[in-house]
Structures are given as structure tokens and as C-alpha cells.
Write an enzyme that holds these catalytic residues in place. Sequence first.
Site, PDB file in Angstrom:
ATOM      1  N   GLY A 145      25.060  42.448  38.427  1.00  0.00           N
ATOM      2  CA  GLY A 145      24.779  42.921  39.773  1.00  0.00           C
ATOM      3  C   GLY A 145      25.938  43.744  40.290  1.00  0.00           C
ATOM      4  O   GLY A 145      27.065  43.631  39.807  1.00  0.00           O
TER       5      GLY A 145
ATOM      6  N   GLN B 124      31.274  47.657  46.374  1.00  0.00           N
ATOM      7  CA  GLN B 124      32.096  47.515  45.168  1.00  0.00           C
ATOM      8  C   GLN B 124      32.435  48.854  44.523  1.00  0.00           C
ATOM      9  O   GLN B 124      33.298  48.914  43.657  1.00  0.00           O
ATOM     10  CB  GLN B 124      31.407  46.609  44.150  1.00  0.00           C
ATOM     11  CG  GLN B 124      31.321  45.166  44.598  1.00  0.00           C
ATOM     12  CD  GLN B 124      30.649  44.322  43.542  1.00  0.00           C
ATOM     13  OE1 GLN B 124      29.432  44.201  43.523  1.00  0.00           O
ATOM     14  NE2 GLN B 124      31.450  43.753  42.658  1.00  0.00           N
TER      15      GLN B 124
ATOM     16  N   CYS C 194      32.993  37.986  39.287  1.00  0.00           N
ATOM     17  CA  CYS C 194      32.729  39.207  40.043  1.00  0.00           C
ATOM     18  C   CYS C 194      33.495  40.366  39.423  1.00  0.00           C
ATOM     19  O   CYS C 194      34.665  40.225  39.082  1.00  0.00           O
ATOM     20  CB  CYS C 194      33.153  39.008  41.497  1.00  0.00           C
ATOM     21  SG  CYS C 194      32.832  40.427  42.552  1.00  0.00           S
ATOM     22  N   LEU C 195      32.815  41.505  39.308  1.00  0.00           N
ATOM     23  CA  LEU C 195      33.462  42.695  38.754  1.00  0.00           C
ATOM     24  C   LEU C 195      34.629  43.160  39.619  1.00  0.00           C
ATOM     25  O   LEU C 195      35.543  43.813  39.123  1.00  0.00           O
ATOM     26  CB  LEU C 195      32.439  43.824  38.593  1.00  0.00           C
ATOM     27  CG  LEU C 195      31.310  43.545  37.605  1.00  0.00           C
ATOM     28  CD1 LEU C 195      30.274  44.666  37.644  1.00  0.00           C
ATOM     29  CD2 LEU C 195      31.850  43.355  36.198  1.00  0.00           C
TER      30      LEU C 195
ATOM     31  N   HIS D 104      24.707  36.622  45.726  1.00  0.00           N
ATOM     32  CA  HIS D 104      26.069  37.115  45.509  1.00  0.00           C
ATOM     33  C   HIS D 104      26.194  38.565  45.995  1.00  0.00           C
ATOM     34  O   HIS D 104      27.133  38.909  46.718  1.00  0.00           O
ATOM     35  CB  HIS D 104      26.406  36.997  44.011  1.00  0.00           C
ATOM     36  CG  HIS D 104      27.759  37.487  43.634  1.00  0.00           C
ATOM     37  ND1 HIS D 104      28.769  36.632  43.248  1.00  0.00           N
ATOM     38  CD2 HIS D 104      28.274  38.745  43.563  1.00  0.00           C
ATOM     39  CE1 HIS D 104      29.845  37.350  42.950  1.00  0.00           C
ATOM     40  NE2 HIS D 104      29.572  38.634  43.144  1.00  0.00           N
ATOM     41  N   GLU D 105      25.237  39.409  45.592  1.00  0.00           N
ATOM     42  CA  GLU D 105      25.320  40.830  45.948  1.00  0.00           C
ATOM     43  C   GLU D 105      25.087  41.052  47.436  1.00  0.00           C
ATOM     44  O   GLU D 105      25.756  41.877  48.062  1.00  0.00           O
ATOM     45  CB  GLU D 105      24.347  41.663  45.115  1.00  0.00           C
ATOM     46  CG  GLU D 105      24.600  41.622  43.620  1.00  0.00           C
ATOM     47  CD  GLU D 105      26.045  41.839  43.205  1.00  0.00           C
ATOM     48  OE1 GLU D 105      26.773  42.614  43.867  1.00  0.00           O
ATOM     49  OE2 GLU D 105      26.460  41.232  42.199  1.00  0.00           O
TER      50      GLU D 105
ATOM     51  N   HIS E 275      28.139  40.467  49.342  1.00  0.00           N
ATOM     52  CA  HIS E 275      29.044  41.625  49.324  1.00  0.00           C
ATOM     53  C   HIS E 275      28.751  42.569  50.487  1.00  0.00           C
ATOM     54  O   HIS E 275      29.665  43.164  51.061  1.00  0.00           O
ATOM     55  CB  HIS E 275      28.914  42.411  48.015  1.00  0.00           C
ATOM     56  CG  HIS E 275      29.788  41.942  46.917  1.00  0.00           C
ATOM     57  ND1 HIS E 275      31.165  41.978  46.991  1.00  0.00           N
ATOM     58  CD2 HIS E 275      29.493  41.441  45.689  1.00  0.00           C
ATOM     59  CE1 HIS E 275      31.677  41.515  45.862  1.00  0.00           C
ATOM     60  NE2 HIS E 275      30.685  41.173  45.061  1.00  0.00           N
TER      61      HIS E 275
END
Length: 160
Positions: A46, A51, A90-91, A132-133, A136
Site C-alpha cells: 500500500g 508518502q 511502512c515504506l 494503515h493507508e 496516512h
Amino acid sequence: MAIRLIVKEPDEVLHKRAKEVTKMTPNVQKLMTDMAETMYDADGVGLAAPQVGILKRIIVVDVGDENGLIAMVNPEIIEKNGEQFGVEGCLSIPGLNGDVRRAMNVTVKGLNREGEEFTVQASGLLARAFQHEIDHLDGVLFTDIAESVYEPIRDNAAKE
């Protein structure tokens, strides 16, 4: 189409609320395509627009199931139930994992690439990825809500 730079913690953009997309434009569609390419290139499941440094309410998710790539503008969780507790990464926060409690099932409403409303019913990993996304988009990172945060154990033998 391009792979974009993934913003890393502690960049301020990760802690701000993203703005709603009010008009579907070719630039928004290109951003969605770029975000998907960036997510796949980074082996993620995701990615949210903040991000990649863009404060717009856009996410892409692909957990490798039959749903494939789901790109959504202005996503909103309209229903959730159940509970799951598991590991997240997380990226934008490389090198850390955390144990996070989330809803097991969610219904998410948003717009597709053409600006048409659609809903997705998700459970398990897909539900976790959506939550999660969407976090963000509100400036919330998994480390803000994790019950514990830690460096993952790396198995060097598995890489050989």
C-alpha cells in the site's frame, strides 16, 4: 509514469492531514499510476499520496489477493467490525515494525480513476492495509498507534 521518491519519517508531510481531491484530472490519474508503480517497485502492499510528498487523499493498495490493485481517491471507512492484532511495517519507516490492533473487517468508500464512487468490503490483510493507508491521509503513522515498536529479526541464512 514514474517511480517517485518515498518520503521517510520524520518528514513533516507525513504528519499532516491530506486534502480531499475535488476534481478528477489527468494529473490525479497520473499520480495514481505513479503511486502504484512506486509501491510495486518498493515491494509494498500500500501507499498513500503523502508518502510521495503529495497532500492529497489518494491511496493504492495491492495485498496480492484476487482484488489486485485498488486505487482510491478520497477513501473513507464507512463500516468496521471485529478485531485483529498483528505486525505492520511502512515504506516511510524502514527498519521498524510494530504490533497494531485494527478492525478485522472494513467497508471503504471512495472514487475510482474515472471519479465514480465504489465500495470495497475487506477483511484480514486487505482491511489492515486500507486502515494503515487511510491513517496516512490523516497524518497518523503506525508507530503512533502501535502497542510495541521494534526492529524486525533478520534471518541472514534465508537470503543466501
